[in-house]
Design a protein around this motif. Structure first.
Motif, PDB file in Angstrom:
ATOM      1  N   THR A  73       0.838  -1.188   0.000  1.00  0.00           N
ATOM      2  CA  THR A  73       0.000   0.000   0.000  1.00  0.00           C
ATOM      3  C   THR A  73       0.875   1.240   0.000  1.00  0.00           C
ATOM      4  OG1 THR A  73      -0.131  -0.038   2.413  1.00  0.00           O
ATOM      5  CG2 THR A  73      -1.902  -1.149   1.223  1.00  0.00           C
ATOM      6  N   LYS A  74       0.479   2.212  -0.775  1.00  0.00           N
ATOM      7  CA  LYS A  74       1.200   3.483  -0.868  1.00  0.00           C
ATOM      8  C   LYS A  74       0.752   4.368   0.295  1.00  0.00           C
ATOM      9  CE  LYS A  74       3.533   6.337  -3.737  1.00  0.00           C
ATOM     10  NZ  LYS A  74       4.930   6.398  -3.484  1.00  0.00           N
ATOM     11  N   SER A  92      -0.210   7.635   2.371  1.00  0.00           N
ATOM     12  CA  SER A  92      -0.906   8.862   2.010  1.00  0.00           C
ATOM     13  C   SER A  92      -0.215  10.067   2.642  1.00  0.00           C
ATOM     14  CB  SER A  92      -2.358   8.785   2.493  1.00  0.00           C
ATOM     15  OG  SER A  92      -2.403   8.881   3.910  1.00  0.00           O
ATOM     16  N   GLU A  93      -0.591  11.228   2.196  1.00  0.00           N
ATOM     17  CA  GLU A  93      -0.048  12.457   2.800  1.00  0.00           C
ATOM     18  C   GLU A  93      -0.414  12.544   4.274  1.00  0.00           C
ATOM     19  OE1 GLU A  93       2.292  14.522   1.560  1.00  0.00           O
ATOM     20  OE2 GLU A  93       2.290  13.008  -0.026  1.00  0.00           O
ATOM     21  N   ASP A 130      -0.619  10.020   6.278  1.00  0.00           N
ATOM     22  CA  ASP A 130       0.344   9.142   6.953  1.00  0.00           C
ATOM     23  C   ASP A 130       1.681   9.852   7.141  1.00  0.00           C
ATOM     24  OD1 ASP A 130      -1.561   7.091   6.932  1.00  0.00           O
ATOM     25  OD2 ASP A 130      -0.747   6.185   5.109  1.00  0.00           O
ATOM     26  N   TYR A 131       2.126  10.540   6.092  1.00  0.00           N
ATOM     27  CA  TYR A 131       3.394  11.275   6.193  1.00  0.00           C
ATOM     28  C   TYR A 131       3.288  12.413   7.204  1.00  0.00           C
ATOM     29  CZ  TYR A 131       5.372   8.745   2.265  1.00  0.00           C
ATOM     30  OH  TYR A 131       5.868   7.752   1.445  1.00  0.00           O
ATOM     31  N   ASP A 185       1.572  -0.591   6.252  1.00  0.00           N
ATOM     32  CA  ASP A 185       0.681   0.540   6.499  1.00  0.00           C
ATOM     33  C   ASP A 185       1.425   1.575   7.357  1.00  0.00           C
ATOM     34  OD1 ASP A 185      -1.293   2.301   7.538  1.00  0.00           O
ATOM     35  OD2 ASP A 185      -2.832   0.760   7.294  1.00  0.00           O
ATOM     36  N   GLU A 222       9.494   3.441  -0.480  1.00  0.00           N
ATOM     37  CA  GLU A 222       8.849   4.584  -1.137  1.00  0.00           C
ATOM     38  C   GLU A 222       9.858   5.667  -1.525  1.00  0.00           C
ATOM     39  OE1 GLU A 222       5.196   5.883   0.567  1.00  0.00           O
ATOM     40  OE2 GLU A 222       4.392   3.849   0.570  1.00  0.00           O
TER      41      GLU A 222
END
Length: 153
Positions: free
Chosen positions: A4-5, A7-8, A10-11, A80, A117
């Motif tokens: 899973t990529k 998300s902003e 998450d960042y 995640d 990533e």
């Protein structure tokens, strides 16, 4: 394992955690010892109530799952970033409050996700913040986190 990529959001959560860790001075050995003394109450509660450590210490619910469920949970959240960050944030807050050293697995997963990533500067900043507070611990993974940070040097 799902890829899973992050998300902003998450960042952003990770950046909040990093900033908190960067701004918080590391605990001294004496402070950790003083905080850890409070863990005797947890042991007493375990004996008196027949609870496992996580129940007696009010840790995250997923740590009380049986082994199969726990392994499935780990697999489900392995990639995640948001979940890993939340776990590290909670365990870091707990460390500051009661001196319970966080498990290194979750920061390791954060580093792996960031590497995958292609976010080396964020990985380096996260590991620097982690290693500032927890440069050692029982188990090889703590040393691997420090080594990973040094390699990013």
């Amino acid at each position: 394992m799902s890829e899973t990529k992050a998300s902003e959001v998450d960042y952003d959560a990770l950046l909040v955690l990093i900033e908190c860790m960067e701004q918080m001075p590391p605990l001294s050995r004496q402070e950790i010892a003083d905080l850890s003394a409070n863990q005797h109450a947890v042991v007493e509660r375990m004996v008196a109530a027949g609870e496992i450590w996580n129940q007696a210490s009010s840790g995250p619910a997923f740590l009380s799952l049986d082994e199969g469920e726990f392994r499935n949970h780990l697999k489900a959240i392995d990639n995640d970033l948001g979940e890993q960050t939340a776990i590290v944030a909670e365990s870091f807050a707990r460390y500051l409050k009661v001196g319970e050293v966080p498990a290194p697995y979750y920061p390791w997963r954060i580093a792996i996700i960031l590497r995958r990533e292609k976010r080396p500067e964020l990985e380096k900043r996260f590991l620097a913040a982690w290693c500032q507070h927890l440069p050692g611990g029982n188990g090889a993974r703590y040393g691997q986190l420090v080594d990973r940070f040094r390699k990013l040097g």
